[in-house]
Design an enzyme around this catalytic site. Sequence first.
Site, PDB file in Angstrom:
ATOM      1  CD  GLU A  43      -3.000  -0.747  -0.070  1.00 32.65           C
ATOM      2  OE1 GLU A  43      -3.096   0.412  -0.509  1.00 32.65           O
ATOM      3  OE2 GLU A  43      -3.625  -1.707  -0.548  1.00 32.65           O
ATOM      4  CE1 TYR A 126      -7.076   2.909  -0.051  1.00 31.67           C
ATOM      5  CE2 TYR A 126      -4.693   3.117   0.192  1.00 31.67           C
ATOM      6  CZ  TYR A 126      -5.793   2.475  -0.346  1.00 31.67           C
ATOM      7  OH  TYR A 126      -5.612   1.387  -1.159  1.00 31.67           O
ATOM      8  CG  ASP A 144      -8.203   3.479  -4.415  1.00 35.47           C
ATOM      9  OD1 ASP A 144      -9.427   3.331  -4.639  1.00 35.47           O
ATOM     10  OD2 ASP A 144      -7.322   2.957  -5.130  1.00 35.47           O
ATOM     11  CB  CYS A 199     -14.531   2.602 -13.723  1.00 38.40           C
ATOM     12  SG  CYS A 199     -15.558   4.075 -13.559  1.00 38.40           S
ATOM     13  CB  CYS A 206     -18.580   2.521 -20.755  1.00 45.91           C
ATOM     14  SG  CYS A 206     -18.083   4.003 -19.837  1.00 45.91           S
ATOM     15  CB  CYS A 209     -18.511  -1.170 -17.117  1.00 44.81           C
ATOM     16  SG  CYS A 209     -18.915  -0.814 -15.392  1.00 44.81           S
ATOM     17  CB  CYS A 215     -23.093   3.585 -14.917  1.00 45.39           C
ATOM     18  SG  CYS A 215     -21.948   4.967 -14.744  1.00 45.39           S
TER      19      CYS A 215
END
Length: 304
Positions: A43, A126, A144, A199, A206, A209, A215
């Site tokens: 991370e 985070y 995030d 995304c 798209c 997706c 959406c």
Amino acid sequence: MHAPDAPAPDALRAPVLAWFDAHARDLPWRSADRTPWGVLVSEVMLQQTPVARVEPAWRAWMARWPGPADLAAAPTGDVLRAWDRLGYPRRALRLQECARAVVERHGGDLPADEAQLRALPGVGAYTAAAVLAFAFGRRSVVLDTNVRRVLARTVAGEALPAPAQTVAETRLAASYVPDDDATAARWAAASMELGALVCTARSPRCDACPVRELCRWVAAGRPGDVHAHRRRTQPFTGTDRQVRGRVMALLREALGPVPASAVDAVWPDAAQLVRCVDALVADGLVVRVPAASVDDAPTYRLPH
């Protein structure tokens, strides 16, 4: 045209989780033998650095310093050299400080408590939430840039989230996190992966997706970024960051202390170079060794 309502949490989560089961990348910090410390290291490395650059660096790092005690005892200069070109080398210093704190406060084992994680050097909201989810499989709100973008488009109908995270945005994200630990941790990983692979910020896919039909942004005709005027972009060339990077690269590659004349040669703007070197010294990334006499110049090296 009437905008559709925001998708219900269950309706949004199910297809994203199914998509993740089929398309998740095989990353080493997701493997069954991952350690909590390895997740935290990933991370920290992934902050502002793409996965393609992080993965080989993470593997080498974990082979050399597999646990907090190993990193805590390492010479700081070796740590900075191993960080190499991941960028923002203060992250390496904070990671070593974090390792030392884990050894001193928790006996070398990363705590599974969000408040204790946030109390560690260099661990913010985070990172603590991500470690709780990805290392310990616990429910947390992992928010995030990728997750923020997915929720901004699917739920809020906006091209991109606002530059700064808001309380309302955090509450919205929390309302989409499942109640049980295991599914919540999977949702955190799945929504993040969807933002990273499909995304995306500039060229969203798209057509690929799994929640295209839900959406709100797609339904509205994919309008432009309403927050564009608030975003600041700065080119890398000529910035202090570029200067600092050149100085750090010189010192990482040197076998011993580097004379001031060699440091002076890395950048043509003397005033900017002095400012950047002074900042590196103040940050603890560089050590300025005073001259032995008035006829000599100082030298520079990485910390020991």
